[in-house]
Design an enzyme around this catalytic site. Sequence first.
Site, PDB file in Angstrom:
ATOM      1  N   LYS A 166       0.837  -1.206   0.000  1.00 37.41           N
ATOM      2  CA  LYS A 166       0.000   0.000   0.000  1.00 37.41           C
ATOM      3  C   LYS A 166       0.870   1.254   0.000  1.00 37.41           C
ATOM      4  O   LYS A 166       0.568   2.234  -0.687  1.00 37.41           O
ATOM      5  CB  LYS A 166      -0.918   0.003   1.221  1.00 37.41           C
ATOM      6  N   HIS A 217      -8.813 -26.267 -37.271  1.00 39.18           N
ATOM      7  CA  HIS A 217     -10.026 -25.900 -36.535  1.00 39.18           C
ATOM      8  C   HIS A 217     -10.303 -26.871 -35.381  1.00 39.18           C
ATOM      9  O   HIS A 217     -11.408 -27.388 -35.218  1.00 39.18           O
ATOM     10  CB  HIS A 217     -11.232 -25.809 -37.475  1.00 39.18           C
TER      11      HIS A 217
END
Length: 528
Positions: free
Chosen positions: A136, A289
């Site tokens: 922080k 695919h």
Amino acid sequence: MIKQALISVSDKTGVLDFARALSAMGVNILSTGGTAKLLADNGVAVTEVADYTGFPEMLDGRVKTLHPKVHGGILARRDLPEHMAKLEEHDMPTIDMVVVNLYPFQATVAKDTCTLDEAIENIDIGGPTMLRSAAKNHKDVIVICDPADYGVVLAEMKTTDNAPGYVSYDTRFMLATKVYAHTAQYDGAITNYLSSLGPTKAHASRNTYPQTLNVAFEKVQDMRYGENPHQSAAFYRDLHATEGALGNYRQLQGKELSYNNIADADAAWECVKSFGGFDQAAACVIVKHANPCGVALGTDAVDAYKRALQTDPTSAFGGIIAFNVEIDAAAATELAKLFVEVLIAPSFSAEARQIMSAKQNVRLLEIALGNGVNAMDFKRVGGGLLVQSADSKNVLIGDLKVVTKLQPTQQQLQDLMFAWRVAKYVKSNAIVFCGNNMTLGVGAGQMSRIDSARIASIKAQNAGLSLAGSVVASDAFFPFRDGLDVVVDAGATCVIQPGGSMRDQEVIDAADERGVVMLYTGIRHFRH
């Protein structure tokens, strides 16, 4: 300027050398428990946190650093005079660096012998609190939770371009971000574990699927787009990717991988890895695919490739090709003749890389072979997530049951096992014709199994391949005899399928009537 650092680590990799370097720069070091002992025993000047705070460690070490003199020194904003005045009033020096990693909770609960009490005692409290406090206040405090970052920080602190002990804001921000990811993953692992325990809270009876599921991935790259140009996309790697997983790839050359490249490459790689136990050294899988359109075993990479390409050379154009052996010069020479999106192999010879360098757009992926499989498979649906165990089951010859009057020959058994292995990676409904360890026709992803059978035979005809004497794998049971009749009419003499239909006997009778061999696996491989 870094004047004081607090070091308290569970993973002590590299920490002694790091602390020595800090001490040599005049940094005062605070520490606790085993870390303090390690440093002191090796001649590094260190102050115990208990001596620093004037308050002893207590409750079997549960309370060590949870003290205002620690957190005040970490959280005070150096740019606010009132913060600094408070520190001076209470005799709290600043703590300019926090080096902490956490109790090994995940390693503890991974042990079969773990108990709930052991798990609870390995939930770190002070460590995450210090990390979050320092993160922080990263503008003023350097925070390190990963030993891999020791060198990064020291390199900046030693640079002559800045004041001694300087670490850039970009590095501080990166380290703080890493901390919050780390503590989130740590808390997620705790939640996963505790919410997996049943009413008895017994470790051995925990549920595979916890009540709350937390997963963590790190971004590898943004994609140009997703499946289609109007979709955005990114690729994230599992933080604990299994051995041999596609996520561990190293790209040697070529354009950036696309969303579809990665999806198809995974299908090709998982399929080719599955042939490690077959007699031939080399396997080649060609995917288009997400479906294998050609698979073969061969004496070497080029032989396997040439045989795989025969199945469907049209679909192979623009496909993705994977090998379970090194791509050498001979294979690269042949591969360079075809338009390929991605080539995957455990390695590429220097000669092969030189040949492929003329095809700069072709993506070369190097991945070490491994037996690891994902523990879980995920599929996103509207408003939810489907989670299942990975389909890691590989049927062995001993698992097969012959259900017809005719018995298979050894060659048929080998071809059946090959065909079944391929069918596992073909989208359902899947029908795969094979012979002599190569695919001859692949029918994939049809709504009707009989249509898959017809398409597979048409593919073989289009490629000029004979299906006479071939074997066929069906990923799920034949619901009627008509599908069987189609593959037998095409030339198949042996069929492998899971069984389990209400009309199994009808299909078995049809096989006997047509004079073909049929074996049951008892396992199906739907792939959606």
